[in-house]
Design a protein around this motif. Structure first.
Motif, mmCIF file in Angstrom:
data_model
loop_
_atom_site.group_PDB
_atom_site.id
_atom_site.type_symbol
_atom_site.label_atom_id
_atom_site.label_comp_id
_atom_site.label_asym_id
_atom_site.label_seq_id
_atom_site.Cartn_x
_atom_site.Cartn_y
_atom_site.Cartn_z
ATOM 1 N N GLN A 105 32.859 12.313 79.059
ATOM 2 C CA GLN A 105 31.846 13.137 79.715
ATOM 3 C C GLN A 105 30.432 12.902 79.183
ATOM 4 O OE1 GLN A 105 33.173 14.320 82.315
ATOM 5 N NE2 GLN A 105 35.228 13.954 81.562
ATOM 6 N N PRO A 106 30.216 12.686 77.892
ATOM 7 C CA PRO A 106 28.845 12.418 77.445
ATOM 8 C C PRO A 106 28.239 11.165 78.068
ATOM 9 C CG PRO A 106 30.176 13.072 75.591
ATOM 10 C CD PRO A 106 31.115 12.892 76.754
ATOM 11 N N LEU A 107 29.073 10.187 78.391
ATOM 12 C CA LEU A 107 28.559 8.981 79.048
ATOM 13 C C LEU A 107 28.022 9.321 80.429
ATOM 14 C CD1 LEU A 107 28.171 5.914 79.042
ATOM 15 C CD2 LEU A 107 30.477 5.726 79.989
ATOM 16 N N SER A 108 28.748 10.132 81.173
ATOM 17 C CA SER A 108 28.291 10.543 82.493
ATOM 18 C C SER A 108 27.008 11.366 82.398
ATOM 19 C CB SER A 108 29.383 11.350 83.191
ATOM 20 O OG SER A 108 28.915 11.883 84.393
ATOM 21 N N LEU A 109 26.937 12.255 81.423
ATOM 22 C CA LEU A 109 25.725 13.052 81.231
ATOM 23 C C LEU A 109 24.541 12.173 80.833
ATOM 24 C CD1 LEU A 109 27.145 16.175 79.421
ATOM 25 C CD2 LEU A 109 26.111 16.096 81.674
ATOM 26 N N ALA A 110 24.776 11.184 79.994
ATOM 27 C CA ALA A 110 23.696 10.290 79.576
ATOM 28 C C ALA A 110 23.187 9.455 80.754
ATOM 29 C CB ALA A 110 24.164 9.386 78.448
ATOM 30 N N LEU A 111 24.102 8.947 81.560
ATOM 31 C CA LEU A 111 23.676 8.169 82.736
ATOM 32 C C LEU A 111 22.930 9.045 83.736
ATOM 33 C CD1 LEU A 111 26.781 5.882 83.357
ATOM 34 C CD2 LEU A 111 24.508 5.206 82.581
ATOM 35 N N GLY A 112 23.439 10.247 83.968
ATOM 36 C CA GLY A 112 22.753 11.168 84.874
ATOM 37 C C GLY A 112 21.380 11.556 84.360
ATOM 38 N N GLY A 113 21.276 11.805 83.052
ATOM 39 C CA GLY A 113 19.972 12.129 82.470
ATOM 40 C C GLY A 113 19.013 10.950 82.538
ATOM 41 N N ALA A 114 19.529 9.735 82.314
ATOM 42 C CA ALA A 114 18.673 8.550 82.405
ATOM 43 C C ALA A 114 18.161 8.358 83.834
ATOM 44 C CB ALA A 114 19.449 7.316 81.945
ATOM 45 N N PHE A 115 19.036 8.532 84.824
ATOM 46 C CA PHE A 115 18.595 8.420 86.217
ATOM 47 C C PHE A 115 17.604 9.524 86.576
ATOM 48 C CE2 PHE A 115 22.553 5.896 87.326
ATOM 49 C CZ PHE A 115 21.848 4.724 87.499
ATOM 50 N N ALA A 116 17.796 10.721 86.023
ATOM 51 C CA ALA A 116 16.871 11.822 86.307
ATOM 52 C C ALA A 116 15.489 11.519 85.736
ATOM 53 C CB ALA A 116 17.416 13.134 85.738
ATOM 54 N N PHE A 117 15.436 11.014 84.525
ATOM 55 C CA PHE A 117 14.140 10.684 83.947
ATOM 56 C C PHE A 117 13.513 9.467 84.624
ATOM 57 C CE2 PHE A 117 15.693 13.269 80.367
ATOM 58 C CZ PHE A 117 14.620 14.144 80.297
ATOM 59 N N MET A 118 14.337 8.527 85.072
ATOM 60 C CA MET A 118 13.785 7.412 85.836
ATOM 61 C C MET A 118 13.291 7.884 87.198
ATOM 62 S SD MET A 118 15.948 3.959 84.942
ATOM 63 C CE MET A 118 17.352 4.436 85.887
ATOM 64 N N GLY A 119 13.891 8.951 87.715
ATOM 65 C CA GLY A 119 13.426 9.518 88.974
ATOM 66 C C GLY A 119 12.017 10.058 88.875
ATOM 67 N N VAL A 120 11.639 10.568 87.713
ATOM 68 C CA VAL A 120 10.269 11.029 87.515
ATOM 69 C C VAL A 120 9.306 9.844 87.560
ATOM 70 C CG1 VAL A 120 8.707 12.156 85.881
ATOM 71 C CG2 VAL A 120 11.026 13.026 86.187
ATOM 72 N N VAL A 121 9.737 8.692 87.051
ATOM 73 C CA VAL A 121 8.872 7.519 86.988
ATOM 74 C C VAL A 121 8.828 6.784 88.321
ATOM 75 C CG1 VAL A 121 8.558 5.294 85.875
ATOM 76 C CG2 VAL A 121 9.292 7.245 84.529
ATOM 77 N N PHE A 122 9.987 6.480 88.898
ATOM 78 C CA PHE A 122 10.050 5.601 90.052
ATOM 79 C C PHE A 122 10.038 6.326 91.391
ATOM 80 C CE2 PHE A 122 12.193 3.047 86.707
ATOM 81 C CZ PHE A 122 11.218 2.076 86.610
ATOM 82 N N GLY A 123 10.485 7.540 91.423
ATOM 83 C CA GLY A 123 10.512 8.288 92.676
ATOM 84 C C GLY A 123 11.566 9.372 92.630
ATOM 85 N N TRP A 124 11.243 10.485 93.266
ATOM 86 C CA TRP A 124 12.142 11.635 93.223
ATOM 87 C C TRP A 124 13.445 11.395 93.976
ATOM 88 C CZ3 TRP A 124 11.272 15.085 89.702
ATOM 89 C CH2 TRP A 124 9.982 15.260 89.232
#
Length: 132
Positions: free
Chosen positions: A84-103
């Motif tokens: 589960q921490p891997l899924s949370l880390a990937l989701g968090g990384a995509f969320a923070f990349m969403g702030v940079v690249f697009g919502w």
């Protein structure tokens, strides 16, 4: 826990003094606000630790005559394996990349975060780990 609570309370007093000095000296609102927020966070942690220290038994670090071996023993249950921490880390990384690249990237991160969070919460309610 009393020692940790006192440490955080004294840290918050120091941060509050430094926030005042920094705010008067630099006249810069962002850093001053950050220091006041750091004061708020440290006073919350210090108050929580000091508040709960009265409700739990004294620990070895509260005794000035204690040895290292006095705190030995079982610390609690820690999961030996979990994906589960891997899924949370990937989701968090995509969320923070969403702030940079697009919502629009949040549409991909939200299911990963929800899947990881629900899996982590209910990890020991089903499957082979149900009896632990």
């Amino acid at each position: 826990m009393k020692i940790q609570g006192q440490m955080f309370i004294w840290l918050s007093v120091f941060i509050l003094i430094m926030a005042g000095v920094y705010g008067v000296w630099s006249k810069e609102p962002v850093g001053t606000t950050a220091l006041f927020l750091a004061f708020g966070l440290s006073i919350m942690i210090g108050f929580y630790l000091a508040f709960t220290a009265n409700r739990v038994d004294a620990m070895a670090q509260d005794n000035k005559e204690a040895d290292v071996a006095d705190e030995a023993g079982e610390l609690g249950f820690f999961s030996p394996h979990s994906w589960q921490p891997l899924s949370l880390a990937l989701g968090g990384a995509f969320a923070f990349m969403g702030v940079v690249f697009g919502w629009w990237l949040m549409y991909f991160s939200a299911p990963l975060l929800l899947f990881g969070l629900m899996g982590w919460v209910f990890e020991y309610y089903r499957g082979e780990n149900r009896t632990q």
